[in-house]
Scaffold this active site. Structure first.
Site, PDB file in Angstrom:
ATOM      1  N   GLU A  50       0.861  -1.174   0.000  1.00 15.85           N
ATOM      2  CA  GLU A  50       0.000   0.000   0.000  1.00 15.85           C
ATOM      3  C   GLU A  50       0.900   1.227   0.000  1.00 15.85           C
ATOM      4  OE1 GLU A  50      -3.880  -1.699   2.435  1.00 15.85           O
ATOM      5  OE2 GLU A  50      -2.491  -0.322   3.424  1.00 15.85           O
ATOM      6  N   ASP A  61      -5.642   8.128  10.953  1.00 15.07           N
ATOM      7  CA  ASP A  61      -4.325   7.601  11.316  1.00 15.07           C
ATOM      8  C   ASP A  61      -3.898   8.044  12.709  1.00 15.07           C
ATOM      9  OD1 ASP A  61      -3.483   6.131   8.929  1.00 15.07           O
ATOM     10  OD2 ASP A  61      -3.673   8.069   7.940  1.00 15.07           O
ATOM     11  N   TYR A 176     -10.786  -4.459   2.944  1.00 16.04           N
ATOM     12  CA  TYR A 176      -9.896  -4.114   4.056  1.00 16.04           C
ATOM     13  C   TYR A 176     -10.745  -4.049   5.314  1.00 16.04           C
ATOM     14  CZ  TYR A 176      -6.061  -1.640   6.474  1.00 16.04           C
ATOM     15  OH  TYR A 176      -5.061  -1.277   7.329  1.00 16.04           O
TER      16      TYR A 176
END
Length: 265
Positions: A50, A61, A176
């Site tokens: 990725e 994040d 994912y």
């Protein structure tokens, strides 16, 4: 479909294991060093990469990836530069799937038509847009179709099974699955219910399921890989880059690769 991503999963299934997907923030510590690092991560056993596009407000994040993105931005990394690096990596690793990992704002400001042409030219395999919900996916779907890129969907423990099926419908590559609630980051343990959740998703969804967020060791990769088609590791690798350097990140990737293969590192 005969795509790099599908061929990757077929190879891993033939070997009786899950795939190892490694996330790298492109441009950290510098664009040149990160390009060399990604080559080494692939050589160390990453089945898929990725390519993280640095963004100034990465809301999904945790502190490690945020720091890595700040370093990359300070080094002058742009989406244009990420795509140039991706093209050179593709030339050296013709069979390794590359997934562009980005927030939508960056792609929108680059220009979707311009992006589509660049994705075709660099032969990017997948596009993962972290903050693009199902209801707004039509913004990016035409680009994916015309550029031959698979749109990678995300689901989480907060996603109902019905909604997960709707999210996966019309997408490609893999799903994912965010293993924990919250932002990315290294964790010492994963939820005990994770194995059952992964098995349920694999039984109900039409795509392979990759599990990410929080996986930080070979033992964790092996345990999660027993119930997922792929294991995704990002923060643990980037923490090594930031704290100890690229050699340490490569060594960890080798350990993770051994873990998903059921071997000692």
């Amino acid at each position: 479909m005969n795509t790099r991503i599908n061929r990757c999963f077929e190879r891993c299934r033939a070997e009786g294991r899950s795939a190892l997907i490694v996330y790298a923030t492109v441009g950290c510590p510098t664009p040149e060093e990160s390009e060399a690092l990604i080559d080494r991560l692939i050589d160390a056993g990453a089945d898929m990469v990725e390519l993280g596009v640095p963004f100034s407000d990465p809301m999904a994040d945790g502190p490690v990836i945020q720091h890595a993105e700040q370093v990359a931005l300070a080094a002058g990394t742009t989406l244009k530069k990420v795509l140039e690096i991706a093209g050179r990596i593709r030339a050296r690793h013709p069979e390794t799937p590359l997934v562009l990992f980005s927030y939508y704002n960056v792609l929108f400001h680059y220009g979707l038509d311009r992006l589509g042409a660049a994705l075709r030219e660099t032969e990017i395999d997948g596009l993962l847009v972290v903050d693009l919900p199902l209801e707004e996916r039509s913004e990016i779907e035409p680009l994916c179709r015309t550029s031959g890129v698979e749109l990678i969907p995300l689901v989480s423990p907060a996603t109902s099974l019905e909604r997960a099926e709707r999210i996966a419908s019309g997408c490609g590559g893999f799903v994912y699955y965010i293993t924990v609630r919250g932002v990315t980051g290294v964790r010492q343990a994963l939820p005990p219910e994770l194995a059952g959740e992964l098995e349920t998703l694999r039984a109900r969804l039409p795509l392979p399921v990759a599990a990410g967020f929080g996986i930080s060791s070979a033992a964790m990769a092996k345990a999660v890989g027993a119930h997922a088609d792929a294991v995704v590791v990002g923060s643990a690798v980037m923490r090594k880059v930031l704290d100890e350097g690229c050699d340490a990140a490569v060594a960890l990737t080798g350990e993770l690769a051994a873990g998903v293969r059921g071997r000692d590192a």
